[in-house]
Design an enzyme around this catalytic site. Structure first.
Site: not given
Ligand code: HDE
Length: 703
Positions: A160, A87, A374
């Site tokens: 999402n 993202h 996160y």
């Molecule tokens: Fe994320 N995800 N994610 N994700 N995600 C991040 O956090 C993570 C997942 C989502 O505009 C990171 O600040 C793991 C699902 C959005 O700043 C990180 C897993 C969904 C955003 C991270 C998921 C999301 C992130 C990277 C699996 C939809 C952007 C930078 C368990 C429901 C937020 C950050 C923004 C961002 C980890 C899966 C949505 C790396 C470990 C499912 C919208 O922490």
């Protein structure tokens, strides 16, 4: 003498002779007379010369004592922070959430207690795979992350634009993302999943098949952030004042309806305007057309969960709206762009574990993993545990704790008490009633690394999604799969994917195999649970079925030439604006054009910089000589042929026919080509545009 003359000449005039006032924070403000403030170092020392470093003589060596230079260049050298691992490319806006009715029956979350309550929010939309500087129209999931600054703490609904995910367990997330991003040896491709590593991983992970249907669909190439749905994805809990829990799934629905572009168009938009989605949001908000979404919730209890066909803890599954109707509970309005992109959009730190009392988690293993992940990400990216002190991340409600010090501490506790219990009688204390209490779910079991059997059906909902699409949408899925897999170099991976498609839809598998030139059809992939074919399609899943029947918020590109009818031009403008749409003029020259009566028509784009892919519909407002001149230009021919190929509505004046002909478009080809010869015709054109695209044309253009 020579030296001082040179210095004053190279200094901008505006930096001379100012009188300034100091603000509360010590910053210098413009005076009432509107004069420019004095430039200073970060520490407030006024700067006399910002053009030249300090040297011995005009041509001599530079001096390390030049603290102004050091201050400036040091800060510049440290301007970048690590971009998000996923993202990275995003765009945010401020706004508010307004609660419709009290939901006290279900939740004690303060935000849902009072009808009409307004809560400030910050939303960040994003792509997932691309780096920070990548283009907006990648085929990708879009992040839809909402930070609600409630009166009982920040609530981050980090969702999402697609309601399911690729994987069921968080432990696979690093693998998924490694596979999706650039391949590690070549460092390409950027912002695309069309490569071997991605499809290799996916084809080995049958649980991803439902999500694959979504990302191969038009949902992954949205026309605008404003026209996307958002989903919390996981099952969460509402918990009320009596500590009773109700399961909840969150869905944001855009008031302007959903809309996507077609793939051929997306590829061209990325070249014409890599910031297409950013610009769209910026322009809408800056012009007062504030985008709006309705928050809806699917509420259910344990009995429903037990009787539902799939496990509600499995993030690769939806609960179809036809089975459980989403209830509107409030609206989100985005009405202000950040003053500074970095301060807000780049530094905002979303964390799924930010929930206020009354909202709680389910045992979805993906959500549980996210709650753990996160915080780490934010520390790495923002570099200090005090990232919560940044204005964009700080709560807007009163808060009090004993955390102190660390890098960049801006809000240390005041006074003697920085621990508890203390006998000084000062400092905050816990509140067992108002405080966050986790829902006391009874848990027991063995410590195991196991995937529940109830998570084993990987194909039935993929099939449900495909069967719920209209024929054009199904075609788009087949085309997307063909495109992506055509970029995969390893035939075995392509075949493995087709073997999965056979479990979803045989015709889809056959089409893709045929287009890829696979001669011998593979056998269907072994399925842990036989795919079901008794699930009712869910029309709510189709974008086309749920069109807005309005052209509001959309944009028309009007190609004009000299010699057009000024009155007709005004009729077209008025019809477009009455609908709540926007008109932008494209001309051969950026200086605009002159109507037949001499009126000057201002242009926003020169034809080379304003291709029709930037618009939802086009008008060819041309005099015959104007059309003949434009017909010699490739950009003008592409303007028309692309608009036609992308199934857009095209309004045209009689004079435009030479250009249509040169672009290979028959003026009578279909009802999407509309002759503009009167005010009524202009209105009819805009009414036709409410369908957004003439999909019936698609079979004829065969993109
Ligand atoms: Fe994320 N995800 N994610 N994700 N995600 C991040 O956090 C993570 C997942 C989502 O505009 C990171 O600040 C793991 C699902 C959005 O700043 C990180 C897993 C969904 C955003 C991270 C998921 C999301 C992130 C990277 C699996 C939809 C952007 C930078 C368990 C429901 C937020 C950050 C923004 C961002 C980890 C899966 C949505 C790396 C470990 C499912 C919208 O922490």
């Amino acid at each position: 003498m020579a030296q001082s003359r040179q210095r004053s000449e190279s200094r901008p005039a505006s930096s001379r002779d100012q009188s300034v006032e100091r603000g509360k924070g010590g910053e210098l403000h413009q005076t009432a007379q509107g004069e420019t403030p004095v430039l200073t170092t970060a520490l407030g020392t006024p700067v006399s010369d910002d053009q030249n470093t300090l040297k011995i003589g005009e041509r001599g060596p530079s001096l390390i004592e030049d603290f102004h230079f050091r201050d400036k260049i040091f800060h510049f050298d440290h301007e970048r922070i690590p971009e998000r691992v996923v993202h990275a490319r995003g765009y945010g806006a401020h706004g508010y959430f307004e609660t419709y009715e009290s939901l006290a029956k279900y939740t004690r979350a303060d935000i849902f207690q009072r009808a009409g309550e307004k809560t400030p929010v910050f939303v960040r939309f994003s792509t997932v795979a691309g780096n920070k500087g990548s283009f907006d129209l990648a085929r990708d999931v879009r992040g839809f992350a909402v930070k609600l600054y409630t009166k009982e703490g920040n609530w981050d609904l980090v969702g999402n634009n697609i309601p399911v995910f690729f994987i069921q367990d968080a432990i696979k997330f690093p693998d998924l993302i490694h596979a999706a991003k650039q391949e590690p040896d070549s460092d390409f491709p950027q912002a695309q999943t069309a490569h071997d590593n991605f499809w290799d991983f996916i084809s080995l992970m049958p649980e991803s098949m439902h999500m694959i249907m979504w990302i191969m669909s038009d949902r992954a190439i949205p026309r605008s952030f404003r026209f996307m749905q958002g989903f919390g994805v996981h099952t969460f809990r509402f918990v009320n004042a009596d500590d009773e829990s109700t399961f909840v799934k969150f869905i944001w629905k855009p008031k302007l309806g959903m809309q996507s572009v077609v793939w051929n168009e997306a590829v061209k938009i990325n070249g014409a305007d890599p910031d297409f989605h950013r610009r769209d949001l910026w322009e809408a908000i800056q012009s007062g057309n504030f985008p709006e979404w309705e928050l809806t919730v699917q509420l259910f209890d344990q009995d429903f969960a037990d009787s539902f066909d799939f496990d509600v803890l499995d993030a690769t599954k939806i609960i179809p709206e036809e089975i459980l109707k989403p209830i509107p509970v409030g609206r989100l309005v985005l009405d202000r762009m950040p003053d500074n992109f970095f301060a807000d959009t780049e530094q905002v730190a979303f964390m799924t574990q930010n929930v206020p009392p009354g909202i709680d988690f389910s045992n979805d293993p993906l959500l549980q993993g996210r709650n753990f992940s996160y915080l780490d990400t934010q520390l790495k990216r923002l570099g200090s545990p005090n990232f919560t002190h940044l204005p964009i991340n700080a709560p807007k409600c009163p808060f009090a704790h004993f955390q102190q010090d660390g890098h960049m501490a801006m809000r240390n506790p005041v006074g003697r008490a920085n621990y508890e219990p203390n006998s000084w009688g000062v400092g905050p204390r816990e509140d067992p009633l108002r405080g966050f209490r986790s829902f006391a779910d009874a848990e027991q079991g063995q410590k195991v690394r196991l995937r529940a059997e109830s998570f084993a059906d990987h194909y039935s909902q993929a099939r449900l999604f495909f069967n719920s699409q209209t024929p054009p949408e199904q075609r788009h899925i087949a085309m997307a799969l063909t495109f992506e897999l055509s970029k995969v170099q390893t035939p075995a991976i392509r075949e493995r994917m087709v073997s999965h498609l056979l479990n979803i839809d045989e015709a889809l598998a056959t089409t893709v195999a045929d287009k890829l030139g696979i001669r011998k059809m593979p056998s269907p992939a072994a399925a842990a649970v036989p795919p079901r074919d008794d699930l009712e399609p869910s029309p709510a899943l189709s974008i086309i079925e749920n069109g807005p029947e309005s052209f509001r918020g959309r944009k028309v590109g009007v190609l004009v030439s000299d010699g057009v009818d000024a009155a007709l031009f005004e009729h077209v403008r008025s019809a477009i604006e009455t609908e709540g749409a926007v008109m932008e003029v494209v001309a051969a020259k950026i200086g605009g054009a002159s109507a037949a009566d001499g009126t000057h028509i201002e242009a926003k784009h020169m034809i080379d910089g304003g291709p029709s892919v930037l618009f939802d519909a086009v008008v060819l407002m041309l005099s015959e000589p104007g059309a003949e001149l434009l017909a010699k230009e490739a950009a003008a021919k592409d303007f028309v042929s692309d608009a036609f190929a992308h199934c857009k509505f095209i309004g045209f004046t009689a004079g435009a026919e030479p250009l249509l002909a040169k672009a290979g478009v028959d003026a009578d080809a279909d009802e999407g080509l509309i002759r503009l010869d009167s005010q009524e015709a202009a209105e009819e054109f805009v009414q036709a545009c409410r369908k957004l695209r003439l999909w019936a044309r698609e079979a004829a253009v065969k993109l």
